[in-house]
Scaffold this motif. Structure first.
Motif, mmCIF file in Angstrom:
data_model
loop_
_atom_site.group_PDB
_atom_site.id
_atom_site.type_symbol
_atom_site.label_atom_id
_atom_site.label_comp_id
_atom_site.label_asym_id
_atom_site.label_seq_id
_atom_site.Cartn_x
_atom_site.Cartn_y
_atom_site.Cartn_z
ATOM 1 N N ALA A 1 4.957 -4.811 -5.416
ATOM 2 C CA ALA A 1 4.824 -3.408 -5.009
ATOM 3 C C ALA A 1 6.204 -2.782 -4.859
ATOM 4 C CB ALA A 1 4.046 -3.317 -3.700
ATOM 5 N N ALA B 1 -3.315 1.158 -6.678
ATOM 6 C CA ALA B 1 -2.938 1.972 -5.516
ATOM 7 C C ALA B 1 -3.533 1.416 -4.217
ATOM 8 C CB ALA B 1 -3.408 3.408 -5.740
ATOM 9 N N GLU B 2 -4.762 0.987 -4.289
ATOM 10 C CA GLU B 2 -5.454 0.498 -3.086
ATOM 11 C C GLU B 2 -4.720 -0.711 -2.486
ATOM 12 O OE1 GLU B 2 -9.758 -1.366 -2.472
ATOM 13 O OE2 GLU B 2 -9.700 0.305 -3.887
ATOM 14 N N ARG B 3 -4.337 -1.604 -3.373
ATOM 15 C CA ARG B 3 -3.648 -2.810 -2.922
ATOM 16 C C ARG B 3 -2.257 -2.446 -2.387
ATOM 17 N NH1 ARG B 3 -3.763 -7.623 -0.509
ATOM 18 N NH2 ARG B 3 -2.491 -9.201 -1.494
ATOM 19 N N ARG B 4 -1.600 -1.482 -3.051
ATOM 20 C CA ARG B 4 -0.266 -1.068 -2.591
ATOM 21 C C ARG B 4 -0.334 -0.508 -1.170
ATOM 22 N NH1 ARG B 4 2.046 3.186 -5.981
ATOM 23 N NH2 ARG B 4 0.028 3.097 -7.034
ATOM 24 N N ALA B 5 -1.378 0.280 -0.913
ATOM 25 C CA ALA B 5 -1.533 0.872 0.418
ATOM 26 C C ALA B 5 -1.757 -0.226 1.456
ATOM 27 C CB ALA B 5 -2.700 1.851 0.407
ATOM 28 N N GLU B 6 -2.566 -1.201 1.075
ATOM 29 C CA GLU B 6 -2.875 -2.314 1.971
ATOM 30 C C GLU B 6 -1.602 -3.099 2.298
ATOM 31 O OE1 GLU B 6 -6.323 -4.377 0.343
ATOM 32 O OE2 GLU B 6 -5.591 -6.183 1.330
ATOM 33 N N ASP C 1 8.009 -0.938 7.009
ATOM 34 C CA ASP C 1 9.145 -0.433 6.234
ATOM 35 C C ASP C 1 10.046 -1.566 5.739
ATOM 36 O OD1 ASP C 1 10.040 -1.228 8.636
ATOM 37 O OD2 ASP C 1 10.823 0.729 9.296
ATOM 38 N N GLU D 1 -2.405 -10.284 8.037
ATOM 39 C CA GLU D 1 -2.057 -9.181 8.927
ATOM 40 C C GLU D 1 -1.664 -9.702 10.308
ATOM 41 O OE1 GLU D 1 -4.909 -6.069 8.835
ATOM 42 O OE2 GLU D 1 -3.679 -4.743 10.074
ATOM 43 N N ALA E 1 1.504 -2.030 2.087
ATOM 44 C CA ALA E 1 2.434 -1.202 2.858
ATOM 45 C C ALA E 1 2.018 -1.142 4.331
ATOM 46 C CB ALA E 1 2.489 0.202 2.264
ATOM 47 N N ARG E 2 0.720 -1.111 4.556
ATOM 48 C CA ARG E 2 0.224 -1.038 5.934
ATOM 49 C C ARG E 2 0.670 -2.284 6.723
ATOM 50 N NH1 ARG E 2 -4.269 -2.710 8.159
ATOM 51 N NH2 ARG E 2 -5.151 -3.382 6.195
#
Ligand SMILES: [Zn+2]
Length: 336
Positions: free
Chosen positions: A268, A280-285, A292, A225, A287-288
């Motif tokens: 993803a 889904a959890e990993r995808r959200a992570e 974009d 991150e 994407a965060r």
């Protein structure tokens, strides 16, 4: 640990076991391979095999005879306390000295305390200074009866060619993840932690055991991150490059973490919305962190990271490799 308990090194173990059982052991072996894959453990198993007064002829779960693993000789060898089995390691963590080798040469000519065999394990053998290596060569050229030398090294090419040519090389590959998991579970890790550490350990049991899996994963997530955030501004990016490049090993590890993340980000982006390939959890992570960024951008990021890894392997300056990678990442994701 006797041969039958060694995990994930079937080929080298089988070779040594057969040679021992058939009375065809070489006088000197060189166990080569990456760190933490069982070379020293196997050297100890071989020492136990040659010194055990009551080997098992048909142990369960193994092929052919093996040391008993339980007698006084076996337990003393495992504890590093057998007078006929000596580990030669660098003194004060630097080098194996000529004095150590002279000690070996003097004792190699003496009788064994128990039985006839004497075993020397040199680990890491490439830490022998040249005078020490030359002195060792003499011992290797005229070995006393019953001596067995086992040289353990990650870098076979760092040994003198004259030493290499007198040793039979036995290669130990990196451990497969399933074997790492087994080793970790034997050390009391739960299944989930074992799987995470095994995946991150690059084939080394030593490394896997040193990893605190949840903490390690959190640290990698923070690092990824931080790196992506640093792409937003040039001064932050340059600071980040400096931090990443503080030491080569640290940068190599960071690159591994970044690449794993980027692969997930690409996956993803590829998965059809109806049937996502990532939870889904990993995808959200993902994407965060990536915001974009398009799939094409993520693939360019991946290429930049691979290029940095390649450059390091070719001995590029870590600082230069890190800066170049971050600049390319920034360009790829179009941050201004
Ligand atoms: Zn025994």
């Amino acid at each position: 640990m006797p041969f039958r308990d060694i995990c994930g090194q079937d080929r080298p173990v089988r070779l040594l076991r057969r040679a021992w059982a058939g009375g065809r052991l070489a006088q000197a072996y060189c166990f080569t391979g990456p760190p933490g894959v069982g070379k020293r453990t196997t050297a100890v198993a071989l020492a136990q095999a040659v010194k055990c007064p009551s080997p098992l002829t048909a142990p369960s779960g193994g092929e052919g005879p093996d040391a008993c693993g339980a007698c006084r000789a076996c337990t003393r060898i495992a504890a590093g306390q057998h007078p006929d089995v000596t580990l030669i390691a660098p003194e004060e963590k630097t080098v194996i000295t000529i004095d150590q080798i002279r000690g070996v040469a003097a004792r190699a000519g003496l009788r064994a305390y128990e039985g006839t065999a004497k075993v020397w394990i040199f680990d890491p053998a490439h830490e022998m200074q040249e005078p020490a290596a030359n002195a060792f060569l003499k011992t290797l050229e005229e070995p006393a009866a019953g001596t067995l030398f086992i040289l353990v090294t990650t870098t076979f090419s760092a040994l003198l060619p004259t030493i290499r040519s007198r040793c039979q090389e036995v290669r130990f590959p990196a451990l497969a993840e399933e074997h790492l998991r087994t080793i970790l579970e034997r050390h009391g890790r739960n299944t989930e932690d074992a799987a995470a550490a095994a995946a991150a350990a690059g084939g080394s049991a030593e490394r896997a055991l040193a990893l605190d899996a949840p903490e390690f994963c959190a640290m990698r997530a923070r690092l990824v991150e931080e790196v992506w955030n640093a792409l937003d501004s040039l001064p932050t990016l340059l600071d980040q490059a400096e931090r990443l490049a503080k030491d080569r090993e640290g940068l190599e590890e960071a690159l591994e973490a970044l690449l794993v993340f980027t692969r997930d980000a690409a996956v993803a982006g590829i998965g059809p919305p109806g049937a996502p390939l990532l939870p889904a959890e990993r995808r959200a992570e993902v994407a965060r962190v990536t915001g974009d960024a398009t799939l094409a951008a993520v693939l360019q990021v991946h290429a930049a990271q691979r290029e940095a890894q390649q450059a390091l392997a070719w001995h590029a300056q870590p600082r230069f490799a890190a800066e170049r990678m971050l600049l390319k990442m920034r360009q790829a994701v179009g941050r201004k």
